[in-house]
Design a protein around this motif. Structure first.
Motif, PDB file in Angstrom:
ATOM      1  N   LEU A   1      59.727   7.165  61.944  1.00  0.00           N
ATOM      2  CA  LEU A   1      59.115   7.029  63.260  1.00  0.00           C
ATOM      3  C   LEU A   1      59.954   6.128  64.168  1.00  0.00           C
ATOM      4  CD1 LEU A   1      55.349   6.562  62.314  1.00  0.00           C
ATOM      5  CD2 LEU A   1      56.351   8.551  63.443  1.00  0.00           C
ATOM      6  N   SER A   2      60.426   5.018  63.615  1.00  0.00           N
ATOM      7  CA  SER A   2      61.137   4.026  64.417  1.00  0.00           C
ATOM      8  C   SER A   2      62.517   4.487  64.860  1.00  0.00           C
ATOM      9  CB  SER A   2      61.279   2.717  63.623  1.00  0.00           C
ATOM     10  OG  SER A   2      60.023   2.125  63.425  1.00  0.00           O
ATOM     11  N   ASN A   3      63.059   5.490  64.213  1.00  0.00           N
ATOM     12  CA  ASN A   3      64.416   5.906  64.560  1.00  0.00           C
ATOM     13  C   ASN A   3      64.506   7.315  65.145  1.00  0.00           C
ATOM     14  OD1 ASN A   3      66.444   3.709  63.474  1.00  0.00           O
ATOM     15  ND2 ASN A   3      64.794   3.848  61.990  1.00  0.00           N
ATOM     16  N   PHE A   4      63.448   8.127  64.954  1.00  0.00           N
ATOM     17  CA  PHE A   4      63.577   9.527  65.365  1.00  0.00           C
ATOM     18  C   PHE A   4      62.405  10.075  66.177  1.00  0.00           C
ATOM     19  CE2 PHE A   4      65.912   9.031  61.321  1.00  0.00           C
ATOM     20  CZ  PHE A   4      67.195   9.286  61.793  1.00  0.00           C
ATOM     21  N   VAL A   5      61.357   9.274  66.406  1.00  0.00           N
ATOM     22  CA  VAL A   5      60.172   9.795  67.103  1.00  0.00           C
ATOM     23  C   VAL A   5      59.863   8.912  68.305  1.00  0.00           C
ATOM     24  CG1 VAL A   5      57.767  10.510  66.883  1.00  0.00           C
ATOM     25  CG2 VAL A   5      59.299  10.660  64.900  1.00  0.00           C
ATOM     26  N   PRO A   6      60.322   9.279  69.491  1.00  0.00           N
ATOM     27  CA  PRO A   6      60.073   8.454  70.678  1.00  0.00           C
ATOM     28  C   PRO A   6      58.620   8.511  71.114  1.00  0.00           C
ATOM     29  CG  PRO A   6      61.170  10.484  71.304  1.00  0.00           C
ATOM     30  CD  PRO A   6      61.128  10.473  69.800  1.00  0.00           C
ATOM     31  N   GLU A   7      58.208   7.464  71.820  1.00  0.00           N
ATOM     32  CA  GLU A   7      56.857   7.407  72.351  1.00  0.00           C
ATOM     33  C   GLU A   7      56.887   6.960  73.808  1.00  0.00           C
ATOM     34  OE1 GLU A   7      54.498   4.533  70.328  1.00  0.00           O
ATOM     35  OE2 GLU A   7      55.846   2.863  70.736  1.00  0.00           O
ATOM     36  N   ILE A   8      55.831   7.348  74.532  1.00  0.00           N
ATOM     37  CA  ILE A   8      55.635   6.904  75.909  1.00  0.00           C
ATOM     38  C   ILE A   8      54.776   5.643  75.883  1.00  0.00           C
ATOM     39  CG2 ILE A   8      54.470   7.410  78.084  1.00  0.00           C
ATOM     40  CD1 ILE A   8      56.783   9.132  78.093  1.00  0.00           C
ATOM     41  N   THR A   9      55.218   4.607  76.567  1.00  0.00           N
ATOM     42  CA  THR A   9      54.395   3.429  76.783  1.00  0.00           C
ATOM     43  C   THR A   9      53.964   3.431  78.245  1.00  0.00           C
ATOM     44  OG1 THR A   9      55.555   2.136  75.093  1.00  0.00           O
ATOM     45  CG2 THR A   9      54.317   0.913  76.744  1.00  0.00           C
ATOM     46  N   ARG A  10      52.680   3.689  78.481  1.00  0.00           N
ATOM     47  CA  ARG A  10      52.148   3.718  79.849  1.00  0.00           C
ATOM     48  C   ARG A  10      51.493   2.379  80.147  1.00  0.00           C
ATOM     49  NH1 ARG A  10      50.226   7.916  77.305  1.00  0.00           N
ATOM     50  NH2 ARG A  10      51.171   9.973  77.637  1.00  0.00           N
ATOM     51  N   VAL A  11      51.846   1.784  81.257  1.00  0.00           N
ATOM     52  CA  VAL A  11      51.242   0.510  81.621  1.00  0.00           C
ATOM     53  C   VAL A  11      51.151   0.424  83.139  1.00  0.00           C
ATOM     54  CG1 VAL A  11      53.486  -0.681  81.524  1.00  0.00           C
ATOM     55  CG2 VAL A  11      51.382  -2.001  81.366  1.00  0.00           C
ATOM     56  N   SER A  12      50.011  -0.038  83.631  1.00  0.00           N
ATOM     57  CA  SER A  12      49.853  -0.327  85.053  1.00  0.00           C
ATOM     58  C   SER A  12      50.325  -1.752  85.312  1.00  0.00           C
ATOM     59  CB  SER A  12      48.394  -0.170  85.481  1.00  0.00           C
ATOM     60  OG  SER A  12      47.992   1.176  85.389  1.00  0.00           O
ATOM     61  N   ILE A  13      51.144  -1.939  86.333  1.00  0.00           N
ATOM     62  CA  ILE A  13      51.689  -3.262  86.642  1.00  0.00           C
ATOM     63  C   ILE A  13      51.154  -3.703  87.999  1.00  0.00           C
ATOM     64  CG2 ILE A  13      53.759  -4.647  86.961  1.00  0.00           C
ATOM     65  CD1 ILE A  13      55.286  -2.735  85.225  1.00  0.00           C
TER      66      ILE A  13
ATOM     67  N   PRO B   1      61.376   4.307  69.343  1.00  0.00           N
ATOM     68  CA  PRO B   1      62.111   4.477  70.600  1.00  0.00           C
ATOM     69  C   PRO B   1      61.115   4.646  71.752  1.00  0.00           C
ATOM     70  CG  PRO B   1      63.011   5.872  68.877  1.00  0.00           C
ATOM     71  CD  PRO B   1      61.746   5.307  68.336  1.00  0.00           C
ATOM     72  N   GLU B   2      61.387   3.967  72.855  1.00  0.00           N
ATOM     73  CA  GLU B   2      60.375   3.847  73.911  1.00  0.00           C
ATOM     74  C   GLU B   2      60.840   4.414  75.244  1.00  0.00           C
ATOM     75  OE1 GLU B   2      57.498   0.312  75.320  1.00  0.00           O
ATOM     76  OE2 GLU B   2      59.636  -0.092  75.663  1.00  0.00           O
ATOM     77  N   ILE B   3      59.973   5.230  75.852  1.00  0.00           N
ATOM     78  CA  ILE B   3      60.097   5.621  77.255  1.00  0.00           C
ATOM     79  C   ILE B   3      59.015   4.860  78.004  1.00  0.00           C
ATOM     80  CG2 ILE B   3      59.997   7.509  78.911  1.00  0.00           C
ATOM     81  CD1 ILE B   3      60.497   9.397  76.466  1.00  0.00           C
ATOM     82  N   GLY B   4      59.407   4.008  78.937  1.00  0.00           N
ATOM     83  CA  GLY B   4      58.414   3.286  79.730  1.00  0.00           C
ATOM     84  C   GLY B   4      57.915   4.149  80.877  1.00  0.00           C
ATOM     85  N   LEU B   5      56.627   4.133  81.120  1.00  0.00           N
ATOM     86  CA  LEU B   5      56.050   4.805  82.286  1.00  0.00           C
ATOM     87  C   LEU B   5      55.191   3.762  82.981  1.00  0.00           C
ATOM     88  CD1 LEU B   5      53.744   6.576  83.858  1.00  0.00           C
ATOM     89  CD2 LEU B   5      56.081   7.447  83.796  1.00  0.00           C
ATOM     90  N   TYR B   6      55.728   3.220  84.075  1.00  0.00           N
ATOM     91  CA  TYR B   6      55.068   2.134  84.782  1.00  0.00           C
ATOM     92  C   TYR B   6      54.377   2.682  86.018  1.00  0.00           C
ATOM     93  CZ  TYR B   6      58.576  -0.255  81.954  1.00  0.00           C
ATOM     94  OH  TYR B   6      59.375  -0.664  80.927  1.00  0.00           O
ATOM     95  N   ILE B   7      53.100   2.375  86.144  1.00  0.00           N
ATOM     96  CA  ILE B   7      52.328   2.774  87.309  1.00  0.00           C
ATOM     97  C   ILE B   7      52.124   1.525  88.159  1.00  0.00           C
ATOM     98  CG2 ILE B   7      50.168   3.827  88.101  1.00  0.00           C
ATOM     99  CD1 ILE B   7      50.023   4.986  85.143  1.00  0.00           C
ATOM    100  N   LEU B   8      52.718   1.499  89.341  1.00  0.00           N
ATOM    101  CA  LEU B   8      52.668   0.311  90.188  1.00  0.00           C
ATOM    102  C   LEU B   8      51.376   0.305  90.996  1.00  0.00           C
ATOM    103  CD1 LEU B   8      56.354   0.066  91.483  1.00  0.00           C
ATOM    104  CD2 LEU B   8      55.405  -0.375  89.201  1.00  0.00           C
ATOM    105  N   VAL B   9      50.667  -0.802  90.920  1.00  0.00           N
ATOM    106  CA  VAL B   9      49.412  -0.934  91.664  1.00  0.00           C
ATOM    107  C   VAL B   9      49.417  -2.286  92.398  1.00  0.00           C
ATOM    108  CG1 VAL B   9      48.136   0.509  90.030  1.00  0.00           C
ATOM    109  CG2 VAL B   9      48.208  -1.964  89.667  1.00  0.00           C
TER     110      VAL B   9
END
Length: 308
Positions: free
Chosen positions: A40-52, A297-305
């Protein structure tokens, strides 16, 4: 002969056998769990969604969706990186920010492979949303090595790829993004591993303030360990990488190793505040000198508020 009432060696051996089986079963289960985490840590990316929440964000930019990629190091997830591209497409970001170490490599063969990979990725990424890029330490390191050895330098080739696909190279440059009657500044800070004679970010911010007044500034930088500087510069939000999430990231820690192999680094992945400055750090996606663990592996998805 065994003494009366004392267990024989055979009986003792039989009693130990079930215990040994449980030990081996427990060891096998632990090995399977560790193997699963490594995969998981080397081959399966994830989306991290966070409102900032951001105090100075113009109302027109409420809900701006910013995708953040960092430290790919030429790595693909699935054939032609389809896994990452599908995840990004599903999120429908308004812009994609790449904060360095898109490529690396010291030999011509490695660099050619990385640049071919980057060509394919940029074609797909720019079809999803506008792409903005700043360099990391590895782009400059590869460029210096090639220059010293009299080989073709990779950075001019990477710049040509970015230009061809309509991606924007922002090192010590800025653009304005507009929504309705409002605008914000998107600025890029050149990595400190860049040219020795490069200007520091101070003159860039002075230029922004002279031309854009007290505009909200979203900055891209490769380095995560300069929040003091970002606060002093007056940056509202900075996206950074470089730390790879601390590489091995046991629960309740920020990782075991920093980029300089220092132990227990801080601020290696997440959103951090200091005064009026906010920094969002990507755990990155690519490989390091050690396998990643408990650190997908991380893809950041930042929602600006707007704050409050």
């Amino acid at each position: 002969m065994a003494k009366s009432g004392a267990p024989s060696r055979l009986e003792t051996s039989r009693r130990k056998q079930p215990r040994r089986r449980w030990v081996w079963l427990a060891a096998g289960a632990a090995a399977l769990m560790l193997g699963g985490e490594l995969y998981l840590s080397n081959f399966v990316p994830e989306i991290t969604r966070v409102s900032i929440p951001l105090a100075r964000l113009p109302a027109e930019f409420e809900g701006l969706r910013v995708a953040h990629l960092s430290d790919l190091h030429g790595k693909s997830f699935g054939r032609r990186n389809e896994t990452v591209l599908r995840l990004l497409e599903a999120e429908k970001p308004d812009l994609i920010c790449v904060t360095g170490d898109l490529i690396d490599g010291l030999s011509d063969a490695a660099l050619n492979a990385r640049l071919t990979w980057a060509d394919t990725q940029l074609a797909r990424l720019t079809a999803i949303a506008p792409v903005y890029f700043v360099t990391g330490n590895h782009e400059w390191g590869a460029d210096y090595q090639a220059a010293r050895e009299g080989r073709e330098r990779p950075l001019p080739r990477l710049r040509a790829l970015l230009d061809r696909h309509g991606a924007v190279w922002l090192d010590h440059r800025y653009v304005t993004l507009e929504r309705g009657t409002a605008s914000i500044v998107l600025a890029g800070l050149t990595d400190p591993n860049g040219p020795a004679d490069q200007t520091d970010p101070g003159p860039l911010m002075a230029r922004i303030r002279a031309r854009e007044g007290d505009a909200f500034v979203l900055a891209l930088s490769h380095r995560f360990d300069r929040l003091d500087e970002y606060e002093a510069l007056g940056l509202d939000l900075t996206l950074a990488g470089h730390a790879h999430g601390g590489v091995i990231r046991p629960p309740f820690t920020e990782g075991l190793f920093g980029p300089g192999r220092e132990l227990f680094p801080r601020q290696t992945g997440g959103v951090y505040r200091q005064g009026d400055a906010v920094m969002a750090v990507s755990r990155g996606m690519g490989d390091t000198y050690l396998p990643r663990l408990w650190n997908r592996p991380e893809i950041g998805l930042y929602i600006l508020v707007r704050e409050g």
